[in-house]
Structure formats: structure tokens, C-alpha cells
Design a protein around this motif. Structure first.
Motif, mmCIF file in Angstrom:
data_model
loop_
_atom_site.group_PDB
_atom_site.id
_atom_site.type_symbol
_atom_site.label_atom_id
_atom_site.label_comp_id
_atom_site.label_asym_id
_atom_site.label_seq_id
_atom_site.Cartn_x
_atom_site.Cartn_y
_atom_site.Cartn_z
ATOM 1 N N GLN A 230 -2.072 69.401 -27.958
ATOM 2 C CA GLN A 230 -2.693 68.471 -28.904
ATOM 3 C C GLN A 230 -3.142 69.142 -30.198
ATOM 4 O O GLN A 230 -3.085 68.543 -31.269
ATOM 5 C CB GLN A 230 -3.882 67.801 -28.212
ATOM 6 C CG GLN A 230 -4.572 66.721 -29.025
ATOM 7 C CD GLN A 230 -5.748 66.110 -28.280
ATOM 8 O OE1 GLN A 230 -5.745 66.027 -27.057
ATOM 9 N NE2 GLN A 230 -6.765 65.708 -29.011
ATOM 10 N N LYS A 233 -0.072 70.764 -33.429
ATOM 11 C CA LYS A 233 0.901 69.926 -34.146
ATOM 12 C C LYS A 233 1.551 70.657 -35.324
ATOM 13 O O LYS A 233 2.546 70.182 -35.881
ATOM 14 C CB LYS A 233 0.227 68.632 -34.619
ATOM 15 C CG LYS A 233 -0.132 67.687 -33.466
ATOM 16 C CD LYS A 233 -0.704 66.372 -33.981
ATOM 17 C CE LYS A 233 -0.869 65.355 -32.867
ATOM 18 N NZ LYS A 233 -1.856 65.700 -31.867
ATOM 19 N N GLU A 256 5.023 68.135 -27.671
ATOM 20 C CA GLU A 256 3.565 68.294 -27.685
ATOM 21 C C GLU A 256 3.003 68.463 -26.281
ATOM 22 O O GLU A 256 2.107 69.264 -26.052
ATOM 23 C CB GLU A 256 2.909 67.077 -28.355
ATOM 24 C CG GLU A 256 1.384 67.166 -28.407
ATOM 25 C CD GLU A 256 0.740 65.990 -29.109
ATOM 26 O OE1 GLU A 256 -0.417 65.655 -28.759
ATOM 27 O OE2 GLU A 256 1.366 65.396 -30.008
ATOM 28 N N TYR A 257 3.527 67.687 -25.347
ATOM 29 C CA TYR A 257 2.948 67.665 -23.998
ATOM 30 C C TYR A 257 4.064 67.543 -22.969
ATOM 31 O O TYR A 257 5.100 66.929 -23.235
ATOM 32 C CB TYR A 257 1.983 66.479 -23.885
ATOM 33 C CG TYR A 257 1.220 66.435 -22.580
ATOM 34 C CD1 TYR A 257 0.201 67.344 -22.321
ATOM 35 C CD2 TYR A 257 1.522 65.489 -21.615
ATOM 36 C CE1 TYR A 257 -0.493 67.312 -21.123
ATOM 37 C CE2 TYR A 257 0.830 65.451 -20.411
ATOM 38 C CZ TYR A 257 -0.176 66.358 -20.168
ATOM 39 O OH TYR A 257 -0.854 66.339 -18.970
#
Length: 371
Positions: A230, A233, A256-257
Motif C-alpha cells: 500500500q 505505489k 500492489e497486493y
């Protein structure tokens, strides 16, 4: 049967409690469960979302860095130690549990301590190789101290009644299979490196992995999945600055995840990650080789001890953050893959450390105590 859980502050304390609670509910559909957490803690959101009744007490931890602001916070904590104990006792008296389960974090201190004083059987579960302050204090008087890692026992009171249970691991992780996972992820026969620094991300890991991806892209010898988190970025822009266009390398998956962690772990040949207790238990469950980069920003430096539990058993390599750089990470990866025996040996030794029936072991301990 009535079971009261107490634990919080981090997902590492909350998730094991929820895993145990879920297994208890499967085995004993009539079980009554209550969870006590800290007011304002993440457990206040996660526990009700998992479907369990929740009560909160006002409690905080001590600040270790010396400053005037922290001294004021610590003064509040001292007061809350007394008031939280009174709050915990009221909840215990109203619920009247048959057994209490503490999974760590400062909220479990007053709850389990008061339960013991009231004569309620109480067990604690320690997820790490180096026990937290709360569990250290409680272990002397707890009915049982359940350990995820045998190494933790030497840091506890000699009078602690310890039993090795392991950490509860998600069934999705245990059941994931390599061939099916690689097919689902669209991978070919090249080795897969999986890297991540947690859901928020870790700047130092992201910076080092950026250099690893640039190095790896020169030959495209590896496939790579990296999650920047998170707070990371900026990572795709960093890759562009370094001259790497991920679009031109379909073998590199930057996101991102990681929402499909069971499949990614099952498919991986080498994992680069932190050394949180649950992450390591999942690596062991899948039997995966790893380069562990312990977070230096955790209580009692417990991630270093977690990592060394694997390193000392020939199940992982360690690269401390103070020594971490892109060059160091590239060298470590190259060294591991250039020695054809190392990665399979790490993987086999990690698998030997796995305890896949942790929930079952914990369930039997609770049932034995409640009798």
C-alpha cells in the motif's frame, strides 16, 4: 463450552486467535465464544467481521523511546493498567468462561492475568521464536503455554508448562499444489521468485527488489511476482527510472497486493520476504526456500529470532536489513541458484519444520483443560 479469547495490536496476534476460534466452532458447533480486544485496535474491526462477539477494554502499551511526549503516554498506560484490569474482570465475571486463550499483545495481559487470579483455566499461544513481553510474564502461571517454535521455550520461565503446537495455518495454504498453482498463474518451466514486504510494503525491500528485477530482466532467466504494498505505489515509477519496462517482460508480475498468496507460495521456487511468524509457518507448510529479511522495527527484534530458527536448521538464508542493498540481494539470489542443491535442501528442511495440525493440537489442549 465457553471460550474467551484475548489478543490484539497486530494481525500476528489476532489471526491465530480467529483461526483457533474457527476450528473450535467447526468441532463444537455449540461453543460460546467471546473476544476481548483493545479499544481502537484493529481487532475491533477484524473480530466482528469474522462473526464473533467482541468486547473492548481501554489499554495501551509502553513507549520505549525517551521523549516528553512518550513519558506522558507511559503515565497514561500505568493508569490504564489498573482500569483495564477492572474492565477485564467485569467481562470475565459476566461471561464466566470455561477457559481463556491469550494470543499476545498488551491487551491479553490484564485479561489472562485476572482470569488466572479468578481460578479460570488459561492458556497462551506464542507465535514467535522469541516470546513477547506479555507472554513471558504470563507463562509462569498459565495452565499451558503453547509454542509455535520450540526455540521459544528457552526464553520463558522454567516453570512454564510448555507444549509445541505450531501456528495455525490457513487450509488454503496447506492444500495448494505446485502444478495446479503454476498452471493457474500461467507460468512456464522457469524458476519463480516471489517477493513481498507485507500488505503495507517495506521501502528497503522494494528498493532492493527493483535492482533485482533490473538484473533479472537482462536474461529473463526467472519469472518473478513482486508485491510492493500500500505504501509502495511509487515502485512502478522507480522501475521506469531504472530503465525497466515491465510490459516488455511478461515473466515479471508487479502488483500492489497478492490476493492469491496460497497459489503464489505453492508455485514459487524462492521467496523473499519478512520473517513474521505466520508467514514463516506458511513457508514451512508449503516447503519453500526463502531469503528472509527480518524487520528491525518490531518488539524484541523477534523477526530476527524467527528467521534464525529456520537458518539454524538449514531451511532459509538471512539478509539483515542493515546489510540489504540491490547488489547484496542479487548476489544472494545468484549464489542460491548457482548451487543446484541449496534451494531443494532449504525447501526440504523447511517442510520438516511444518506443523500442519496446529489447530487440532490446540483444540485437544483446550478440551483436556475444560474436562
Amino acid at each position: 463450552m465457553k471460550v474467551l479469547f484475548a489478543g490484539g495490536g497486530t494481525a500476528g496476534h489476532i489471526n491465530p486467535a480467529l483461526a483457533i476460534a474457527g476450528y473450535l466452532r467447526e468441532r463444537e458447533p455449540d461453543v460460546e465464544i467471546l473476544y476481548i480486544g483493545a479499544k481502537g485496535g484493529m481487532e475491533e474491526r477484524l473480530v466482528p467481521a469474522a462473526g464473533y462477539p467482541f468486547k473492548s477494554i481501554t489499554i495501551s502499551g509502553f513507549q520505549r523511546k525517551l521523549s516528553w511526549e512518550n513519558l506522558k503516554k507511559n503515565a497514561k498506560t500505568v493508569v490504564r493498567m489498573f482500569t483495564s484490569s477492572q474492565e477485564a474482570r467485569k467481562i470475565l465475571e459476566a461471561f464466566r468462561p470455561d477457559v481463556c486463550v491469550g494470543t499476545g499483545g498488551y491487551v491479553s495481559g490484564p485479561v489472562i492475568r485476572d482470569a488466572i487470579k479468578m481460578g479460570i483455566p488459561s492458556v497462551i499461544h506464542e507465535q514467535n521464536a522469541y516470546p513477547g513481553v506479555t507472554n513471558k510474564a504470563l507463562s509462569r502461571h498459565a495452565t499451558r503455554t503453547m509454542l509455535a517454535v520450540a526455540d521459544a521455550q528457552r526464553h520463558l520461565d522454567p516453570k512454564a508448562r510448555c507444549v509445541l503446537t505450531g501456528n495455525p495455518v490457513r487450509q488454503e495454504v496447506i492444500r495448494a499444489r505446485r502444478a495446479a498453482a503454476r498452471k493457474k498463474l500461467g507460468l512456464d518451466e522457469r524458476p519463480l521468485i516471489l517477493s513481498f514486504g507485507g500488505s503495507l510494503g517495506a521501502r528497503k525491500i522494494n528498493e532492493a527488489v527493483a535492482d533485482l528485477l533490473v538484473w533479472s530482466a537482462r536474461s529473463d532467466k526467472f519469472q518473478h511476482i513482486h508485491a510492493y504494498g500500500q505504501w509502495g505505489k511509487w515502485f512502478p515509477d522507480l522501475l521506469k527510472e531504472k530503465g525497466l519496462d515491465v510490459a516488455g517482460h511478461p515473466n515479471i508480475d508487479v502488483r500492489e497486493y497478492i490476493n492469491d498468496m496460497p497459489d503464489c507460495l505453492a508455485a514459487a521456487d524462492l521467496v523473499i520476504c519478512r520473517a513474521g511468524a505466520i508467514t514463516l509457518s506458511e513457508l514451512q507448510a508449503q516447503g519453500r526456500a526463502s531469503i528472509l529479511i527480518p524487520s528491525p522495527n518490531v518488539a524484541e527484534n523477534h523477526q530476527y529470532h524467527n528467521a534464525m530458527a529456520l537458518v539454524n536448521r538449514g531451511a532459509a538464508a538471512i539478509l539483515e536489513e542493515k546489510d540489504l542493498s540491490g547488489e547484496a540481494l542479487c548476489q544472494k539470489v545468484e549464489e542460491l541458484f548457482n548451487n543446484p542443491d541449496t534451494i531443494p535442501t532449504f525447501a526440504a528442511n523447511a517442510k520438516k519444520m511444518a506443523i500442519l495440525d496446529a489447530n487440532e493440537r490446540i483444540y485437544h489442549i483446550i478440551k483436556e483443560i475444560v474436562k
